[in-house]
Write a protein that holds these residues in place. Structure first.
Motif, PDB file in Angstrom:
ATOM      1  N   UNK A  32      11.083   1.490  -6.314  1.00 40.45           N
ATOM      2  CA  UNK A  32       9.911   0.697  -5.933  1.00 40.45           C
ATOM      3  C   UNK A  32      10.340  -0.652  -5.354  1.00 40.45           C
ATOM      4  N   UNK A  33      11.314  -1.275  -6.004  1.00 40.96           N
ATOM      5  CA  UNK A  33      11.816  -2.562  -5.521  1.00 40.96           C
ATOM      6  C   UNK A  33      12.402  -2.424  -4.116  1.00 40.96           C
ATOM      7  N   UNK A  34      13.194  -1.360  -3.862  1.00 41.33           N
ATOM      8  CA  UNK A  34      13.795  -1.146  -2.538  1.00 41.33           C
ATOM      9  C   UNK A  34      12.719  -0.988  -1.462  1.00 41.33           C
ATOM     10  N   UNK A  35      11.688  -0.196  -1.762  1.00 39.94           N
ATOM     11  CA  UNK A  35      10.624   0.028  -0.785  1.00 39.94           C
ATOM     12  C   UNK A  35       9.883  -1.274  -0.479  1.00 39.94           C
ATOM     13  N   UNK A  36       9.533  -2.017  -1.523  1.00 38.84           N
ATOM     14  CA  UNK A  36       8.817  -3.284  -1.338  1.00 38.84           C
ATOM     15  C   UNK A  36       9.670  -4.299  -0.582  1.00 38.84           C
ATOM     16  N   UNK A  37      10.942  -4.407  -0.922  1.00 35.59           N
ATOM     17  CA  UNK A  37      11.836  -5.351  -0.252  1.00 35.59           C
ATOM     18  C   UNK A  37      11.954  -5.013   1.223  1.00 35.59           C
ATOM     19  N   UNK A  40       8.642  -5.895   2.957  1.00 37.07           N
ATOM     20  CA  UNK A  40       8.431  -7.332   3.113  1.00 37.07           C
ATOM     21  C   UNK A  40       9.391  -7.929   4.136  1.00 37.07           C
ATOM     22  N   UNK A  41      10.634  -7.457   4.152  1.00 39.73           N
ATOM     23  CA  UNK A  41      11.610  -7.971   5.114  1.00 39.73           C
ATOM     24  C   UNK A  41      11.261  -7.584   6.545  1.00 39.73           C
ATOM     25  N   UNK A  42      10.506  -6.507   6.719  1.00 40.59           N
ATOM     26  CA  UNK A  42      10.187  -6.003   8.053  1.00 40.59           C
ATOM     27  C   UNK A  42       8.826  -6.440   8.565  1.00 40.59           C
ATOM     28  N   UNK A  43       8.090  -7.230   7.758  1.00 38.75           N
ATOM     29  CA  UNK A  43       6.765  -7.672   8.202  1.00 38.75           C
ATOM     30  C   UNK A  43       6.862  -8.392   9.541  1.00 38.75           C
ATOM     31  N   UNK A  44       5.956  -8.225  10.449  1.00 37.34           N
ATOM     32  CA  UNK A  44       4.691  -7.503  10.374  1.00 37.34           C
ATOM     33  C   UNK A  44       4.793  -6.023  10.767  1.00 37.34           C
ATOM     34  N   UNK A  45       6.002  -5.530  11.024  1.00 35.26           N
ATOM     35  CA  UNK A  45       6.185  -4.130  11.401  1.00 35.26           C
ATOM     36  C   UNK A  45       5.953  -3.216  10.197  1.00 35.26           C
ATOM     37  N   UNK A  46       5.392  -2.043  10.464  1.00 36.63           N
ATOM     38  CA  UNK A  46       5.277  -1.023   9.434  1.00 36.63           C
ATOM     39  C   UNK A  46       6.569  -0.223   9.425  1.00 36.63           C
ATOM     40  N   UNK A  47       7.058   0.145   8.246  1.00 36.62           N
ATOM     41  CA  UNK A  47       8.311   0.881   8.120  1.00 36.62           C
ATOM     42  C   UNK A  47       8.094   2.116   7.269  1.00 36.62           C
ATOM     43  N   UNK A  48       9.007   3.067   7.419  1.00 38.40           N
ATOM     44  CA  UNK A  48       8.936   4.315   6.660  1.00 38.40           C
ATOM     45  C   UNK A  48      10.295   4.622   6.062  1.00 38.40           C
ATOM     46  N   UNK A  49      10.313   5.592   5.163  1.00 43.24           N
ATOM     47  CA  UNK A  49      11.564   6.012   4.563  1.00 43.24           C
ATOM     48  C   UNK A  49      11.412   7.341   3.864  1.00 43.24           C
TER      49      UNK A  49
END
Length: 184
Positions: A32-37, A40-49
């Motif tokens: 959860x921490x990895x996904x949130x980090x 947040x680091x990629x804002x305002x872009x949406x990211x996936x994984x």
């Protein structure tokens, strides 16, 4: 959605994929921490994984994740389309070599607007069609999290929606009055 410690996963027994109804999605705290980090680091872009883990007796346990690279855009940022396609397979092989759970159990994405986009529906449809009905999409809102409100949703498409989408394709999703209750 439940957040667990890494040690909790070690004592459960593996069952066949669809032997019990899926009751819960358990996400390791570090995942959860990895996904949130990353979100947040990629804002305002949406990211996936990609989500990796195990399916245990009605509980889908997410024990690892990694972001997917973005395809190269006009400005030269990102990776080539071939590299983008090969990356998840390469990561899974490397993680398997390190004895990390390398079973794909779904994917994750961040959003800042509507999370019922055509891209989300199409991607989740593909995951559920290829990997089974137990695959989930974890949707995070990094903006709300920055404001102090954790926003995490685990989604799966309903069997009825999967059937209708298979018959009518993407045009169905765009032309229909869909709500979250009859899609997820």
């Amino acid at each position: 959605i439940t957040v667990m410690s890494s040690a909790a996963a070690a004592t459960t027994t593996v069952l066949a994929a669809d032997s019990a109804p899926l009751r819960e999605v358990v996400i390791d705290g570090l995942v959860l921490f990895k996904m949130l980090k990353h979100g947040q680091d990629s804002l305002p872009e949406e990211v996936t994984g990609q989500l990796l883990g195990l399916d245990f007796d009605g509980s889908l346990e997410v024990s690892h994740c990694f972001p997917t690279p973005r395809a190269r855009e006009d400005d030269g940022d990102g990776v080539s389309a071939d590299e983008e396609t090969a990356y998840p397979f390469t990561m899974q092989k490397l993680l398997r070599d390190c004895n990390v759970d390398a079973n794909t159990v779904g994917w994750w994405t961040t959003y800042s607007r509507s999370f019922t986009s055509g891209m989300l529906l199409e991607t989740q449809y593909t995951y559920q069609k290829e990997l089974g009905s137990r695959c989930v999409c974890i949707v995070l809102d990094p903006l709300k999290t920055l404001q102090g409100e954790l926003s995490v949703k685990a989604l799966r498409l309903t069997p009825k929606f999967m059937e209708m989408y298979a018959k009518k394709g993407e045009s169905f999703a765009r032309g229909s009055a869909l709500s979250a209750s009859n899609v997820f």
